[in-house]
Design a protein around this motif. Structure first.
Motif, PDB file in Angstrom:
ATOM      1  N   ARG A  99     -50.243   3.346  27.481  1.00  0.00           N
ATOM      2  CA  ARG A  99     -50.582   3.985  26.207  1.00  0.00           C
ATOM      3  C   ARG A  99     -49.761   5.256  26.040  1.00  0.00           C
ATOM      4  NH1 ARG A  99     -55.922   4.736  22.897  1.00  0.00           N
ATOM      5  NH2 ARG A  99     -55.464   6.634  21.737  1.00  0.00           N
ATOM      6  N   LEU A 100     -49.189   5.410  24.848  1.00  0.00           N
ATOM      7  CA  LEU A 100     -48.401   6.589  24.516  1.00  0.00           C
ATOM      8  C   LEU A 100     -49.070   7.307  23.346  1.00  0.00           C
ATOM      9  CD1 LEU A 100     -44.825   4.973  24.504  1.00  0.00           C
ATOM     10  CD2 LEU A 100     -45.982   6.056  26.419  1.00  0.00           C
ATOM     11  N   ASP A 101     -49.459   8.553  23.559  1.00  0.00           N
ATOM     12  CA  ASP A 101     -49.960   9.401  22.482  1.00  0.00           C
ATOM     13  C   ASP A 101     -48.900  10.464  22.231  1.00  0.00           C
ATOM     14  OD1 ASP A 101     -52.736   8.479  21.826  1.00  0.00           O
ATOM     15  OD2 ASP A 101     -52.979   8.760  23.984  1.00  0.00           O
ATOM     16  N   MET A 102     -48.174  10.281  21.130  1.00  0.00           N
ATOM     17  CA  MET A 102     -47.013  11.119  20.873  1.00  0.00           C
ATOM     18  C   MET A 102     -47.382  12.439  20.209  1.00  0.00           C
ATOM     19  SD  MET A 102     -44.517   7.946  19.877  1.00  0.00           S
ATOM     20  CE  MET A 102     -45.813   6.717  19.820  1.00  0.00           C
ATOM     21  N   ALA A 103     -46.487  13.398  20.347  1.00  0.00           N
ATOM     22  CA  ALA A 103     -46.765  14.768  19.914  1.00  0.00           C
ATOM     23  C   ALA A 103     -47.085  14.850  18.430  1.00  0.00           C
ATOM     24  CB  ALA A 103     -45.574  15.667  20.257  1.00  0.00           C
ATOM     25  N   GLY A 104     -46.482  13.986  17.625  1.00  0.00           N
ATOM     26  CA  GLY A 104     -46.718  14.035  16.184  1.00  0.00           C
ATOM     27  C   GLY A 104     -47.973  13.340  15.728  1.00  0.00           C
ATOM     28  N   GLY A 105     -48.743  12.741  16.674  1.00  0.00           N
ATOM     29  CA  GLY A 105     -49.975  12.051  16.314  1.00  0.00           C
ATOM     30  C   GLY A 105     -49.866  10.535  16.328  1.00  0.00           C
ATOM     31  N   ALA A 106     -48.650   9.991  16.440  1.00  0.00           N
ATOM     32  CA  ALA A 106     -48.473   8.533  16.500  1.00  0.00           C
ATOM     33  C   ALA A 106     -48.923   8.015  17.865  1.00  0.00           C
ATOM     34  CB  ALA A 106     -47.013   8.168  16.251  1.00  0.00           C
ATOM     35  N   ARG A 107     -49.270   6.726  17.904  1.00  0.00           N
ATOM     36  CA  ARG A 107     -49.749   6.119  19.139  1.00  0.00           C
ATOM     37  C   ARG A 107     -49.137   4.729  19.306  1.00  0.00           C
ATOM     38  NH1 ARG A 107     -54.358   5.191  17.656  1.00  0.00           N
ATOM     39  NH2 ARG A 107     -54.330   2.903  17.672  1.00  0.00           N
ATOM     40  N   ALA A 108     -48.897   4.340  20.553  1.00  0.00           N
ATOM     41  CA  ALA A 108     -48.412   2.989  20.852  1.00  0.00           C
ATOM     42  C   ALA A 108     -49.142   2.474  22.086  1.00  0.00           C
ATOM     43  CB  ALA A 108     -46.904   2.992  21.083  1.00  0.00           C
ATOM     44  N   ASP A 109     -49.550   1.203  22.034  1.00  0.00           N
ATOM     45  CA  ASP A 109     -50.213   0.544  23.158  1.00  0.00           C
ATOM     46  C   ASP A 109     -49.394  -0.664  23.571  1.00  0.00           C
ATOM     47  OD1 ASP A 109     -53.055   1.624  23.867  1.00  0.00           O
ATOM     48  OD2 ASP A 109     -52.937   1.748  21.683  1.00  0.00           O
ATOM     49  N   LEU A 110     -49.111  -0.778  24.862  1.00  0.00           N
ATOM     50  CA  LEU A 110     -48.363  -1.911  25.393  1.00  0.00           C
ATOM     51  C   LEU A 110     -49.185  -2.574  26.495  1.00  0.00           C
ATOM     52  CD1 LEU A 110     -46.241   0.628  24.790  1.00  0.00           C
ATOM     53  CD2 LEU A 110     -44.576  -1.100  25.468  1.00  0.00           C
TER      54      LEU A 110
END
Length: 202
Positions: A99-110
Motif C-alpha cells: 500500500r502506498l499513501d502518497m504525500a498529495g493524498g493519492a493512494r495505490a494498493d497492489l
C-alpha cells in the motif's frame, strides 16, 4: 554417618529421575482421560507445523512500513515470508499486499500471489497476477511489478490491462514515479503499445 550420607545422596539422585517421570505419566493419563478419541491429532498437527516452519525458516504474517524520500508512506505485508539462507537480506513471500499513501493524498494498493524481497537493493518484486487499484480510479492487472522501497517508483510489466477513468487500457508497461518538478505530485505513465478504448460517461 558417611553411610547415611551416601544413602541419602543416592535417594536424592533417584528421586530426581523417578519423580519427573511419574509426573509425566500422571499428566499423560489426565490428557488421555480428558480428551475424546484420537487425542494425538492436534499435537501431531502442531508438531508438523512447527517442524515445517523450522525447516523452511518461515515467518508468518510479517509487516514492514517505511516512508520514502519523497514522502510516500509504504506498508508491505505478506501471508508468509521465507528468508533465503544463501543470500542474506533476500526472501520469497506469498500473498503480498503493498500500500502506498502518497504525500498529495493519492493512494495505490497492489496485491499479488507471490513475490521476492531484496532489502539490500531496497525493492520488492510482485508476481503471479498483480492487481493494482488507485484512488484515481484505475483498476489494473500486470504480470510483474517491481517496487522501490526508498522512493516512489513502481514499474508494472505486461501486458498491463484494466480500466481507468477514461475507459479500458492495454499497455506493455506502466510506471508510477514522483514528479521531480513538483513536490507532492506523481506521474502515472503508460508505455509500449498503449491502447485506450474510450468509454464516454465513465
Amino acid at each position: 554417618m558417611a553411610s547415611f550420607d551416601n544413602a541419602y545422596s543416592r535417594f536424592v539422585a533417584l528421586a530426581r529421575i523417578v519423580l519427573p517421570l511419574a509426573a509425566l505419566g500422571i499428566l499423560s493419563t489426565l490428557f488421555l482421560v480428558s480428551r475424546g478419541p484420537d487425542p494425538g491429532d492436534d499435537l501431531r498437527q502442531s508438531r508438523d507445523t512447527v517442524a515445517e516452519i523450522a525447516r523452511e525458516q518461515r515467518i508468518g504474517a510479517p509487516e514492514f512500513a517505511t516512508v520514502t524520500a519523497d514522502g510516500t508512506a509504504v506498508a508491505l505485508s505478506a501471508e508468509t515470508v521465507r528468508p533465503d539462507a544463501a543470500y542474506p537480506g533476500q526472501a520469497t513471500a506469498d500473498i503480498l499486499h503493498l500500500r502506498l499513501d502518497m504525500a498529495g493524498g493519492a493512494r495505490a494498493d497492489l496485491r499479488a500471489a507471490r513475490g521476492a524481497l531484496d532489502m539490500a537493493a531496497g525493492q520488492t518484486v510482485m508476481e503471479g497476477g498483480v492487481r493494482i487499484e488507485s484512488s484515481a480510479g484505475y483498476r489494473l492487472e500486470a504480470a510483474r511489478v517491481t517496487a522501490a522501497m526508498d522512493q516512489t517508483d513502481i514499474l508494472a510489466e505486461g501486458p498491463v490491462t484494466g480500466e481507468g477513468p477514461a475507459g479500458r487500457i492495454t499497455a506493455g508497461q506502466l510506471q508510477l514515479t514522483a514528479d521531480p518538478q513538483a513536490a507532492g505530485r506523481y506521474l502515472l505513465v503508460f508505455k509500449d503499445g498503449v491502447k485506450l478504448v474510450y468509454e464516454p460517461g465513465r
